[in-house]
Design an enzyme around this catalytic site. Structure first.
Site, PDB file in Angstrom:
ATOM      1  N   GLY A 115     -12.898   5.330  10.321  1.00 38.48           N
ATOM      2  CA  GLY A 115     -11.487   5.436  10.696  1.00 38.48           C
ATOM      3  C   GLY A 115     -11.070   6.892  10.595  1.00 38.48           C
ATOM      4  O   GLY A 115     -11.863   7.785  10.884  1.00 38.48           O
ATOM      5  N   ASN A 116      -9.836   7.150  10.144  1.00 33.42           N
ATOM      6  CA  ASN A 116      -9.454   8.536   9.841  1.00 33.42           C
ATOM      7  C   ASN A 116     -10.291   9.036   8.683  1.00 33.42           C
ATOM      8  O   ASN A 116     -10.767  10.159   8.674  1.00 33.42           O
ATOM      9  CB  ASN A 116      -7.974   8.615   9.461  1.00 33.42           C
ATOM     10  CG  ASN A 116      -7.109   8.755  10.673  1.00 33.42           C
ATOM     11  OD1 ASN A 116      -7.477   9.426  11.628  1.00 33.42           O
ATOM     12  ND2 ASN A 116      -5.963   8.100  10.651  1.00 33.42           N
ATOM     13  N   ASP A 169      -7.695  12.988  16.085  1.00 35.30           N
ATOM     14  CA  ASP A 169      -7.711  11.608  16.577  1.00 35.30           C
ATOM     15  C   ASP A 169      -8.853  11.389  17.576  1.00 35.30           C
ATOM     16  O   ASP A 169      -9.002  12.136  18.544  1.00 35.30           O
ATOM     17  CB  ASP A 169      -6.359  11.295  17.240  1.00 35.30           C
ATOM     18  CG  ASP A 169      -6.194   9.818  17.490  1.00 35.30           C
ATOM     19  OD1 ASP A 169      -5.412   9.191  16.761  1.00 35.30           O
ATOM     20  OD2 ASP A 169      -6.860   9.284  18.409  1.00 35.30           O
ATOM     21  N   MET A 170      -9.618  10.364  17.331  1.00 35.15           N
ATOM     22  CA  MET A 170     -10.801  10.063  18.146  1.00 35.15           C
ATOM     23  C   MET A 170     -10.459   9.859  19.620  1.00 35.15           C
ATOM     24  O   MET A 170     -11.221  10.264  20.502  1.00 35.15           O
ATOM     25  CB  MET A 170     -11.422   8.788  17.573  1.00 35.15           C
ATOM     26  CG  MET A 170     -12.751   8.456  18.082  1.00 35.15           C
ATOM     27  SD  MET A 170     -13.880   9.746  17.586  1.00 35.15           S
ATOM     28  CE  MET A 170     -15.294   9.277  18.508  1.00 35.15           C
ATOM     29  N   GLY A 224     -14.765   2.296  14.340  1.00 36.34           N
ATOM     30  CA  GLY A 224     -15.850   1.314  14.336  1.00 36.34           C
ATOM     31  C   GLY A 224     -15.512   0.058  15.136  1.00 36.34           C
ATOM     32  O   GLY A 224     -16.381  -0.546  15.763  1.00 36.34           O
ATOM     33  N   GLU A 225     -14.218  -0.328  15.128  1.00 33.45           N
ATOM     34  CA  GLU A 225     -13.821  -1.546  15.832  1.00 33.45           C
ATOM     35  C   GLU A 225     -13.564  -1.306  17.317  1.00 33.45           C
ATOM     36  O   GLU A 225     -13.749  -2.194  18.134  1.00 33.45           O
ATOM     37  CB  GLU A 225     -12.533  -2.112  15.197  1.00 33.45           C
ATOM     38  CG  GLU A 225     -12.762  -2.712  13.838  1.00 33.45           C
ATOM     39  CD  GLU A 225     -11.462  -3.013  13.087  1.00 33.45           C
ATOM     40  OE1 GLU A 225     -10.435  -3.301  13.721  1.00 33.45           O
ATOM     41  OE2 GLU A 225     -11.489  -2.938  11.844  1.00 33.45           O
ATOM     42  N   ARG A 240     -11.270  15.690   7.227  1.00 34.69           N
ATOM     43  CA  ARG A 240     -12.092  16.056   6.054  1.00 34.69           C
ATOM     44  C   ARG A 240     -13.478  16.507   6.499  1.00 34.69           C
ATOM     45  O   ARG A 240     -14.060  15.915   7.419  1.00 34.69           O
ATOM     46  CB  ARG A 240     -12.237  14.854   5.114  1.00 34.69           C
ATOM     47  CG  ARG A 240     -10.945  14.522   4.385  1.00 34.69           C
ATOM     48  CD  ARG A 240     -11.062  13.228   3.616  1.00 34.69           C
ATOM     49  NE  ARG A 240     -10.038  12.297   4.040  1.00 34.69           N
ATOM     50  CZ  ARG A 240     -10.005  11.013   3.712  1.00 34.69           C
ATOM     51  NH1 ARG A 240     -10.932  10.490   2.956  1.00 34.69           N
ATOM     52  NH2 ARG A 240      -9.034  10.240   4.136  1.00 34.69           N
ATOM     53  N   GLU A 259      -8.237  -5.450   4.701  1.00 33.98           N
ATOM     54  CA  GLU A 259      -8.101  -5.086   3.285  1.00 33.98           C
ATOM     55  C   GLU A 259      -6.948  -5.841   2.618  1.00 33.98           C
ATOM     56  O   GLU A 259      -7.041  -6.236   1.460  1.00 33.98           O
ATOM     57  CB  GLU A 259      -7.897  -3.569   3.167  1.00 33.98           C
ATOM     58  CG  GLU A 259      -9.189  -2.810   3.435  1.00 33.98           C
ATOM     59  CD  GLU A 259      -8.991  -1.368   3.851  1.00 33.98           C
ATOM     60  OE1 GLU A 259      -8.421  -1.145   4.938  1.00 33.98           O
ATOM     61  OE2 GLU A 259      -9.381  -0.469   3.087  1.00 33.98           O
ATOM     62  N   ARG A 290      -2.588  -2.018  -3.465  1.00 35.53           N
ATOM     63  CA  ARG A 290      -3.844  -1.298  -3.243  1.00 35.53           C
ATOM     64  C   ARG A 290      -3.808  -0.013  -4.082  1.00 35.53           C
ATOM     65  O   ARG A 290      -2.823   0.724  -4.054  1.00 35.53           O
ATOM     66  CB  ARG A 290      -3.966  -0.927  -1.770  1.00 35.53           C
ATOM     67  CG  ARG A 290      -5.165  -0.060  -1.509  1.00 35.53           C
ATOM     68  CD  ARG A 290      -4.974   0.800  -0.297  1.00 35.53           C
ATOM     69  NE  ARG A 290      -6.140   1.648  -0.136  1.00 35.53           N
ATOM     70  CZ  ARG A 290      -6.134   2.757   0.578  1.00 35.53           C
ATOM     71  NH1 ARG A 290      -5.036   3.158   1.176  1.00 35.53           N
ATOM     72  NH2 ARG A 290      -7.216   3.473   0.682  1.00 35.53           N
ATOM     73  N   HIS A 347     -12.935   2.944  -0.052  1.00 37.41           N
ATOM     74  CA  HIS A 347     -12.936   1.876   0.960  1.00 37.41           C
ATOM     75  C   HIS A 347     -13.695   0.631   0.478  1.00 37.41           C
ATOM     76  O   HIS A 347     -14.169  -0.174   1.293  1.00 37.41           O
ATOM     77  CB  HIS A 347     -13.636   2.325   2.270  1.00 37.41           C
ATOM     78  CG  HIS A 347     -12.974   3.444   3.004  1.00 37.41           C
ATOM     79  ND1 HIS A 347     -13.693   4.459   3.589  1.00 37.41           N
ATOM     80  CD2 HIS A 347     -11.681   3.712   3.247  1.00 37.41           C
ATOM     81  CE1 HIS A 347     -12.871   5.306   4.181  1.00 37.41           C
ATOM     82  NE2 HIS A 347     -11.637   4.873   3.978  1.00 37.41           N
ATOM     83  N   ASN A 406       0.873  -1.171   0.000  1.00 35.52           N
ATOM     84  CA  ASN A 406       0.000   0.000   0.000  1.00 35.52           C
ATOM     85  C   ASN A 406       0.913   1.225   0.000  1.00 35.52           C
ATOM     86  O   ASN A 406       1.454   1.607   1.033  1.00 35.52           O
ATOM     87  CB  ASN A 406      -0.898  -0.027   1.246  1.00 35.52           C
ATOM     88  CG  ASN A 406      -1.850   1.143   1.285  1.00 35.52           C
ATOM     89  OD1 ASN A 406      -1.804   2.039   0.444  1.00 35.52           O
ATOM     90  ND2 ASN A 406      -2.711   1.157   2.285  1.00 35.52           N
TER      91      ASN A 406
HETATM   92  P1  ADP Z   1      -7.094   4.992   8.623  1.00 35.77           P
HETATM   93  O1  ADP Z   1      -8.278   5.573   7.911  1.00 35.77           O
HETATM   94  O2  ADP Z   1      -5.902   5.897   8.680  1.00 35.77           O
HETATM   95  O3  ADP Z   1      -6.781   3.557   8.242  1.00 35.77           O
HETATM   96  P2  ADP Z   1      -7.905   3.811  11.157  1.00 35.77           P
HETATM   97  O4  ADP Z   1      -8.913   2.856  10.621  1.00 35.77           O
HETATM   98  O5  ADP Z   1      -6.641   3.260  11.742  1.00 35.77           O
HETATM   99  O6  ADP Z   1      -7.579   4.967  10.150  1.00 35.77           O
HETATM  100  O7  ADP Z   1      -8.670   4.671  12.297  1.00 35.77           O
HETATM  101  C1  ADP Z   1      -8.041   5.699  12.991  1.00 35.77           C
HETATM  102  C2  ADP Z   1      -9.029   6.246  14.013  1.00 35.77           C
HETATM  103  O8  ADP Z   1      -9.413   5.186  14.911  1.00 35.77           O
HETATM  104  C3  ADP Z   1      -8.461   7.366  14.873  1.00 35.77           C
HETATM  105  O9  ADP Z   1      -9.395   8.427  15.024  1.00 35.77           O
HETATM  106  C4  ADP Z   1      -8.226   6.680  16.202  1.00 35.77           C
HETATM  107  O10 ADP Z   1      -8.333   7.568  17.282  1.00 35.77           O
HETATM  108  C5  ADP Z   1      -9.358   5.673  16.232  1.00 35.77           C
HETATM  109  N1  ADP Z   1      -9.065   4.625  17.197  1.00 35.77           N
HETATM  110  C6  ADP Z   1      -8.078   3.700  17.135  1.00 35.77           C
HETATM  111  N2  ADP Z   1      -8.073   2.953  18.273  1.00 35.77           N
HETATM  112  C7  ADP Z   1      -9.068   3.454  19.057  1.00 35.77           C
HETATM  113  C8  ADP Z   1      -9.586   3.130  20.360  1.00 35.77           C
HETATM  114  N3  ADP Z   1      -9.051   2.149  21.065  1.00 35.77           N
HETATM  115  N4  ADP Z   1     -10.632   3.866  20.815  1.00 35.77           N
HETATM  116  C9  ADP Z   1     -11.185   4.852  20.076  1.00 35.77           C
HETATM  117  N5  ADP Z   1     -10.742   5.209  18.872  1.00 35.77           N
HETATM  118  C10 ADP Z   1      -9.708   4.518  18.363  1.00 35.77           C
END
Ligand code: ADP
Length: 404
Positions: free
Chosen positions: A213-214, A286-287, A336-337, A244, A387, A94, A183, A7
């Site tokens: 995710g991001n 960042d979440m 989501g995870e 975004r 992925e 990818r 995605h 990737n």
């Molecule tokens: P990308 O789109 O870069 O692949 P990811 O799928 O890795 O992104 O998602 C990144 C996001 O997931 C970030 O906002 C991060 O804070 C959030 N995240 C990752 N782990 C956790 C967690 N344990 N609790 C809450 N949010 C999380």
């Protein structure tokens, strides 16, 4: 079949080496990341399965050097997992944007490369980097077949009324302006896994997949095919994301450009890199940071969290209406995870249609989990996205067909 999945970003190369026994059985041999390509000091992080990870700081002037570093790490006598480069049987890349040229993965050849080049216009940050990755790989492993898997391919089944914008038609015919989504590999993977986990017949099912995710997008998958998705011409459309803005009134764009005297490129950067969680909170994209800030009472961070839930609901609600129902809702990707609270809040707001989750199961969900209760009218699941596995599978199928 030993497959290297790549990737490539503009300044990074993420990789995974998988030994694929069949579609579902595989060993992850190693994974890693080359970062800061082109900067004075770069970095390779190599994680071989069952061995000590390596972090190596060194200049990485371009992608060819980066790719060579990856291959050297894979055959290193101490940290390596292969005897020689010859053990790599295929490479899968990818690719973010394949437009309407590709509705599935493809073997790399001159025609495929030309089409990916044309698509650079719609993904100027991503596609040129992917092409660098293919070129670098061709340079270091000239005889190994390469396959490309597109983020847009799964969304090619969208009907015309879902993918067309209500702009003058000529912008579609002249400039290919339409919705492509993104995605797709993830939405396809989690909808299939989710259907299996929930015991649904994929070909007669209504599934909504939330990749959060991001970058975030939500997809309506009817009978195994994409009916609609929240991202559009580029991955900017749809819901609020890390940096975004998602959907805004298009008239805001010329309005701010005039007020702030901005060029189109500057405005594009603001909408893609300085908006979303970051722009609205003024603090972080960042979440995890936003959760901490909200707990500490930060008002704008709380608005971000509420808006995220609101946007997820708006898309889910819209897709339930489009499909006239839903059997399964899937959460995946970083947020989501991992964010049980967001999943709970979304599901609480769907109680009117009989969605019920088991709070304990939701809080402790790790790996593929059904988080709804047995009497819930809709099944809700958390499915970690894979992925790279999808890319490796497609690569294995295309390369095996070549050999037959
Ligand atoms: P990308 O789109 O870069 O692949 P990811 O799928 O890795 O992104 O998602 C990144 C996001 O997931 C970030 O906002 C991060 O804070 C959030 N995240 C990752 N782990 C956790 C967690 N344990 N609790 C809450 N949010 C999380």
């Amino acid at each position: 079949m030993i497959i290297l999945v790549i990737n490539c970003g503009s300044s990074s190369i993420k990789y995974q080496l998988l030994d694929m026994k069949n579609d579902d059985v595989y060993d992850l041999l190693a994974k890693g990341l080359v970062e800061k390509i082109g900067l004075p000091m770069g970095c390779l992080t190599h994680k071989p399965t069952g061995k000590t990870p390596v972090v190596n700081e060194l200049p990485v002037p371009d992608h060819k050097v980066g790719m060579k570093l990856v291959l050297d790490a894979l055959v290193d006598p101490v940290h390596g997992v292969l005897q020689s480069f010859d053990d790599i049987e295929a490479v899968g890349h990818r690719i973010v944007q394949g437009a309407d040229f590709f509705s599935g993965s493809a073997l790399v050849n001159d025609d495929v490369i030309r089409k990916i080049e044309i698509c650079c216009d719609f993904a100027p940050l991503h596609n040129p980097a992917h092409l660098l990755g293919i070129e670098a790989m061709t340079h270091v492993l000239p005889s190994v077949p390469q396959v490309v898997t597109f983020d847009t391919a799964f969304h090619q089944t969208m009907p015309e009324y879902a993918y067309m914008y209500a702009l003058p038609y000529e912008y579609y015919t002249k400039y290919h302006v339409r919705r492509y989504g993104a995605h797709g590999t993830s939405h396809q993977y989690v909808s299939r896994r989710g259907a299996k986990l929930a015991g649904l017949d994929l070909n007669h099912s209504k599934i909504i997949t939330c990749h959060l995710g991001n970058g975030s997008s939500i997809t309506a998958v009817q009978d195994g095919k994409c009916l609609d998705t929240s991202m559009g011409f580029t991955p900017l459309e749809g819901m609020i994301m890390g940096t975004r803005c998602g959907n805004i009134d298009a008239n805001i764009v010329p309005y701010i450009m005039k007020k702030e005297n901005l060029t189109p490129d500057e405005m594009t950067t603001i909408m893609n890199k300085k908006s979303g969680f970051l722009g609205l909170s003024g603090k972080s994209s960042d979440m995890r940071d936003l959760n901490d800030l909200a707990l500490a009472g930060d008002r704008r961070a709380k608005v971000v969290l509420k808006k995220l839930t609101f946007d997820v609901l708006k898309n889910i609600g819209g897709y339930i209406a489009e499909m006239n129902g839903v059997d399964l809702i899937v959460f995946t990707a970083g947020i989501g995870e991992n964010n049980a609270r967001l999943r709970r809040r979304v599901c609480e707001n769907l109680s009117y249609m009989g969605v019920k989750i088991d709070e304990q199961v939701n809080e402790n969900a790790h790996g593929e989990t059904i988080i709804s209760t047995p009497d819930s009218k809709v099944i809700v699941a958390m499915i970690p996205t894979e992925e790279e596995l999808m890319i490796a599978r497609d690569t294995m199928h295309i390369v095996s067909a070549l050999e037959d």
